[in-house]
Design a protein around this motif. Structure first.
Motif, PDB file in Angstrom:
ATOM      1  N   ILE A  48       0.814  -1.217   0.000  1.00 25.43           N
ATOM      2  CA  ILE A  48       0.000   0.000   0.000  1.00 25.43           C
ATOM      3  C   ILE A  48       0.850   1.272   0.000  1.00 25.43           C
ATOM      4  CG2 ILE A  48      -1.762   1.279   1.300  1.00 25.43           C
ATOM      5  CD1 ILE A  48      -2.710  -1.587   2.210  1.00 25.43           C
ATOM      6  N   ALA A  49       2.030   1.194   0.644  1.00 27.06           N
ATOM      7  CA  ALA A  49       2.877   2.388   0.730  1.00 27.06           C
ATOM      8  C   ALA A  49       3.471   2.771  -0.624  1.00 27.06           C
ATOM      9  CB  ALA A  49       3.996   2.154   1.742  1.00 27.06           C
ATOM     10  N   LYS A  50       3.509   1.828  -1.527  1.00 26.99           N
ATOM     11  CA  LYS A  50       4.098   2.058  -2.847  1.00 26.99           C
ATOM     12  C   LYS A  50       3.454   3.260  -3.533  1.00 26.99           C
ATOM     13  CE  LYS A  50       6.292  -0.726  -6.159  1.00 26.99           C
ATOM     14  NZ  LYS A  50       6.350  -1.773  -7.075  1.00 26.99           N
ATOM     15  N   GLY A  51       4.285   4.173  -3.986  1.00 25.16           N
ATOM     16  CA  GLY A  51       3.762   5.337  -4.711  1.00 25.16           C
ATOM     17  C   GLY A  51       3.270   6.448  -3.800  1.00 25.16           C
ATOM     18  N   THR A  52       3.428   6.292  -2.472  1.00 28.90           N
ATOM     19  CA  THR A  52       3.035   7.354  -1.540  1.00 28.90           C
ATOM     20  C   THR A  52       4.299   7.883  -0.850  1.00 28.90           C
ATOM     21  OG1 THR A  52       2.837   6.038   0.486  1.00 28.90           O
ATOM     22  CG2 THR A  52       0.974   5.965  -1.015  1.00 28.90           C
ATOM     23  N   VAL A  53       4.113   8.892   0.011  1.00 27.65           N
ATOM     24  CA  VAL A  53       5.268   9.430   0.737  1.00 27.65           C
ATOM     25  C   VAL A  53       5.813   8.421   1.744  1.00 27.65           C
ATOM     26  CG1 VAL A  53       4.698  11.882   0.477  1.00 27.65           C
ATOM     27  CG2 VAL A  53       3.741  10.595   2.409  1.00 27.65           C
ATOM     28  N   LEU A  54       5.100   7.323   1.906  1.00 26.60           N
ATOM     29  CA  LEU A  54       5.548   6.287   2.851  1.00 26.60           C
ATOM     30  C   LEU A  54       6.367   5.193   2.170  1.00 26.60           C
ATOM     31  CD1 LEU A  54       2.654   7.391   4.054  1.00 26.60           C
ATOM     32  CD2 LEU A  54       2.998   5.526   5.660  1.00 26.60           C
ATOM     33  N   GLU A  55       6.522   5.289   0.859  1.00 28.25           N
ATOM     34  CA  GLU A  55       7.247   4.229   0.147  1.00 28.25           C
ATOM     35  C   GLU A  55       8.669   4.100   0.695  1.00 28.25           C
ATOM     36  OE1 GLU A  55       6.835   4.233  -4.116  1.00 28.25           O
ATOM     37  OE2 GLU A  55       8.440   2.778  -4.363  1.00 28.25           O
ATOM     38  N   GLY A  56       9.043   2.900   1.025  1.00 26.58           N
ATOM     39  CA  GLY A  56      10.387   2.641   1.549  1.00 26.58           C
ATOM     40  C   GLY A  56      10.518   2.884   3.044  1.00 26.58           C
ATOM     41  N   ALA A  57       9.471   3.380   3.690  1.00 27.25           N
ATOM     42  CA  ALA A  57       9.541   3.658   5.132  1.00 27.25           C
ATOM     43  C   ALA A  57       9.576   2.351   5.915  1.00 27.25           C
ATOM     44  CB  ALA A  57       8.334   4.491   5.560  1.00 27.25           C
ATOM     45  N   LYS A  58      10.087   2.460   7.135  1.00 26.43           N
ATOM     46  CA  LYS A  58      10.173   1.282   7.999  1.00 26.43           C
ATOM     47  C   LYS A  58       8.919   1.222   8.863  1.00 26.43           C
ATOM     48  CE  LYS A  58      13.310  -0.847  11.236  1.00 26.43           C
ATOM     49  NZ  LYS A  58      14.043  -0.502  12.427  1.00 26.43           N
ATOM     50  N   LEU A  59       8.317   0.058   8.931  1.00 30.95           N
ATOM     51  CA  LEU A  59       7.131  -0.104   9.780  1.00 30.95           C
ATOM     52  C   LEU A  59       7.538  -0.819  11.059  1.00 30.95           C
ATOM     53  CD1 LEU A  59       3.982   0.046  10.111  1.00 30.95           C
ATOM     54  CD2 LEU A  59       3.932  -2.258   9.174  1.00 30.95           C
ATOM     55  N   GLU A  60       7.309  -0.159  12.182  1.00 28.84           N
ATOM     56  CA  GLU A  60       7.602  -0.795  13.472  1.00 28.84           C
ATOM     57  C   GLU A  60       6.291  -1.021  14.202  1.00 28.84           C
ATOM     58  OE1 GLU A  60      10.317   1.705  15.598  1.00 28.84           O
ATOM     59  OE2 GLU A  60      11.934   1.356  14.158  1.00 28.84           O
ATOM     60  N   ILE A  61       6.165  -2.200  14.813  1.00 29.92           N
ATOM     61  CA  ILE A  61       4.925  -2.520  15.520  1.00 29.92           C
ATOM     62  C   ILE A  61       5.247  -2.936  16.958  1.00 29.92           C
ATOM     63  CG2 ILE A  61       2.926  -4.082  15.617  1.00 29.92           C
ATOM     64  CD1 ILE A  61       3.086  -4.256  12.548  1.00 29.92           C
ATOM     65  N   ILE A  62       4.625  -2.257  17.901  1.00 29.41           N
ATOM     66  CA  ILE A  62       4.748  -2.683  19.304  1.00 29.41           C
ATOM     67  C   ILE A  62       3.502  -3.508  19.599  1.00 29.41           C
ATOM     68  CG2 ILE A  62       5.007  -1.952  21.709  1.00 29.41           C
ATOM     69  CD1 ILE A  62       5.461   0.905  20.687  1.00 29.41           C
ATOM     70  N   GLU A  63       3.705  -4.742  20.058  1.00 32.77           N
ATOM     71  CA  GLU A  63       2.550  -5.560  20.438  1.00 32.77           C
ATOM     72  C   GLU A  63       2.255  -5.355  21.917  1.00 32.77           C
ATOM     73  OE1 GLU A  63       1.399  -9.458  18.792  1.00 32.77           O
ATOM     74  OE2 GLU A  63       3.505  -9.522  18.209  1.00 32.77           O
ATOM     75  N   VAL A  64       0.995  -5.132  22.228  1.00 33.44           N
ATOM     76  CA  VAL A  64       0.617  -4.851  23.616  1.00 33.44           C
ATOM     77  C   VAL A  64      -0.159  -6.032  24.196  1.00 33.44           C
ATOM     78  CG1 VAL A  64      -0.412  -3.115  25.113  1.00 33.44           C
ATOM     79  CG2 VAL A  64       0.270  -2.491  22.810  1.00 33.44           C
ATOM     80  N   ILE A  65       0.282  -6.474  25.360  1.00 31.08           N
ATOM     81  CA  ILE A  65      -0.417  -7.562  26.054  1.00 31.08           C
ATOM     82  C   ILE A  65      -1.671  -6.987  26.699  1.00 31.08           C
ATOM     83  CG2 ILE A  65      -0.236  -9.218  27.981  1.00 31.08           C
ATOM     84  CD1 ILE A  65       2.841  -9.133  27.384  1.00 31.08           C
ATOM     85  N   GLY A  66      -2.752  -7.757  26.673  1.00 30.80           N
ATOM     86  CA  GLY A  66      -3.999  -7.271  27.260  1.00 30.80           C
ATOM     87  C   GLY A  66      -4.018  -7.402  28.781  1.00 30.80           C
ATOM     88  N   GLN A  67      -4.841  -6.577  29.390  1.00 27.80           N
ATOM     89  CA  GLN A  67      -5.040  -6.640  30.838  1.00 27.80           C
ATOM     90  C   GLN A  67      -6.523  -6.816  31.101  1.00 27.80           C
ATOM     91  OE1 GLN A  67      -2.785  -6.451  33.335  1.00 27.80           O
ATOM     92  NE2 GLN A  67      -1.046  -6.219  31.946  1.00 27.80           N
ATOM     93  N   ALA A  68      -6.841  -7.606  32.097  1.00 29.04           N
ATOM     94  CA  ALA A  68      -8.240  -7.781  32.466  1.00 29.04           C
ATOM     95  C   ALA A  68      -8.348  -7.903  33.971  1.00 29.04           C
ATOM     96  CB  ALA A  68      -8.804  -9.021  31.803  1.00 29.04           C
ATOM     97  N   LYS A  69      -9.581  -7.723  34.458  1.00 28.14           N
ATOM     98  CA  LYS A  69      -9.837  -7.905  35.883  1.00 28.14           C
ATOM     99  C   LYS A  69     -10.830  -9.049  36.006  1.00 28.14           C
ATOM    100  CE  LYS A  69     -10.953  -5.304  39.961  1.00 28.14           C
ATOM    101  NZ  LYS A  69     -11.516  -4.124  40.545  1.00 28.14           N
ATOM    102  N   CYS A  70     -10.547  -9.979  36.887  1.00 28.56           N
ATOM    103  CA  CYS A  70     -11.420 -11.128  37.070  1.00 28.56           C
ATOM    104  C   CYS A  70     -12.655 -10.681  37.858  1.00 28.56           C
ATOM    105  CB  CYS A  70     -10.681 -12.237  37.797  1.00 28.56           C
ATOM    106  SG  CYS A  70     -11.747 -13.635  38.177  1.00 28.56           S
TER     107      CYS A  70
END
Lengths: 111, 296
Positions: A48-70
């Motif tokens: 999708i980034a191809k042809g946009t200002v994002l082409e060649g950019a690095k994508l970093e993803i932080i995965e977040v663990i969920g929290q719940a209350k019993c």
């Protein structure tokens, strides 16, 4: 594959903020319970980034663990996957976080 | 792509009004075009009434421009923006629209072939003089389902998502504008048959209703936990076929409750009518709740 549509939103939001400047890096926050696969996001990003200002950019993803209350014993429970039981055996959990789908930041190339 | 006219390449979705035959196209940018096809007239001088209302939700995002200059590395800008923000904002707008008109909106989700449309047909026929039901049908292609609904006596609109695998809030809004539902009515939104993506897209409904049929595996709730967790109700359909199958009902109910301890489960058969009354009672109670909540 909903990751395609999600990535289209990411690219359009980031491109809007970047105006015409070239984007070097994009940082996303993806909750482990968000039903979105980081691998699929990486795959879609390049397409999708191809042809946009994002082409060649690095994508970093932080995965977040969920929290719940019993709801049974009141304990805080970490959610690494969507179907989880509390140590007390109850599955009646009030989810507090874990479905995040956010764009945290972008890095623009130095002018 | 719309199977009827095929003239909207590049569009996100097509809304077909079964009452008038009018088509509305929503393009990827949210622009809306409405026109009718006179199918007897092959001149095809498409009189596209380009009424772009330009009501895109211009999210005035809070781009906190904490521009940190990292030497010559580049400029990092904190965006802190929800990716689904546009859809979520439109869904909330739909929700408020429904609430103000005492309308109960349900988002029906399932795999293809679970019997969503058959349940709706029977519900419409059995409640003919009691409830005003309107249906928004979502499918990738064809207006077959909306036609079936119209034949059972309820106003219906077909949304064709083309290659899209789920309905989004803007498509529902367009469907609602076409249907013009009466206050106090029930809007059934039959999502695209898919147990994955529709879980993620809020349409502004009051409740998601998941439909599972006994011809599928009893472990569907744990295979697709997101959908069953996001749904408040599960309809277990086609129970008339149980004598012919090895479907373990108790196991299925247990799986559903593992994923969502509060899910309400109704076992029914849209074919024989067994269990349908419990579904109608639930609908009636929810519809009454929608009326009460409008004044809270």
């Amino acid at each position: 594959m909903h990751e395609m549509g999600i990535m289209k939103s990411v690219v359009s939001i980031v491109a809007e903020h970047a105006k015409a400047q070239k984007v070097k890096r994009v940082l996303l926050e993806v909750g482990k319970l968000s039903a979105v696969m980081p691998d699929a996001l990486h795959f879609c990003f390049d397409v999708i980034a191809k042809g946009t200002v994002l082409e060649g950019a690095k994508l970093e993803i932080i995965e977040v663990i969920g929290q719940a209350k019993c709801r049974a014993c009141g304990q805080e429970v970490e959610l690494h996957q969507i179907v989880t039981a509390c140590a007390c055996g109850s599955r009646d959990l009030e989810r507090l976080s874990g479905a995040e789908l956010n764009i945290k930041e972008m890095e623009l190339e130095a002018a | 792509m719309c199977g009827t006219c095929g003239c909207q390449d590049g569009n996100k979705a097509t809304v077909t009004n079964l009452q008038t035959g009018e088509h509305t196209h929503i393009d990827a940018g949210g622009n809306i075009t409405t026109h009718t096809h006179d199918h007897d007239d092959h001149h095809h001088d498409h009189d596209h009434a380009h009424d772009h209302p330009h009501d895109h939700d211009h999210s005035h995002d809070h781009a906190h421009t904490h521009a940190k200059a990292h030497g010559n590395v580049g400029t990092t800008i904190a965006l802190e923006q929800a990716i689904m923000q546009k859809n979520d904002a439109l869904a909330e707008r739909n929700r408020a629209w429904f609430a103000g008109r005492e309308i109960l909106a349900l988002n029906l989700v399932s795999s293809p072939g679970s019997g969503k449309t058959t349940i709706l047909e029977r519900t419409i026929i059995d409640n003919k003089n009691k409830t005003n039901i309107y249906v928004i049908e979502g499918d990738q292609q064809t207006a077959n389902d909306a036609q079936r609904i119209k034949d059972s006596g309820a106003p219906a609109v077909q949304i064709n998502t083309g290659t899209g695998c789920h309905l989004e809030a803007d498509m529902v809004m367009e469907g609602v504008k076409t249907l013009k539902p009466k206050p106090g009515s029930v809007i059934m939104i039959e999502n695209v048959g898919n147990l994955v993506c529709p879980a993620l897209f809020d349409l502004g409904e009051a409740v998601k209703v998941a439909i599972l049929s006994v011809t599928e595996g009893e472990d569907k709730p744990i295979k697709y936990p997101h959908m069953f967790q996001a749904s408040d109700v599960m309809l277990l359909n086609k129970i008339d076929l149980l004598p012919h199958l090895n479907f373990d009902v108790e196991k299925c109910l247990d799986y559903a409750r593992q994923v969502n301890p509060h899910i309400k489960i109704i076992q029914l058969s849209a074919k024989t009518g067994e269990g349908m009354d419990e579904w109608y009672d639930w609908l009636k109670a929810q519809s009454a709740k929608a009326s009460e909540q409008a004044f809270e």
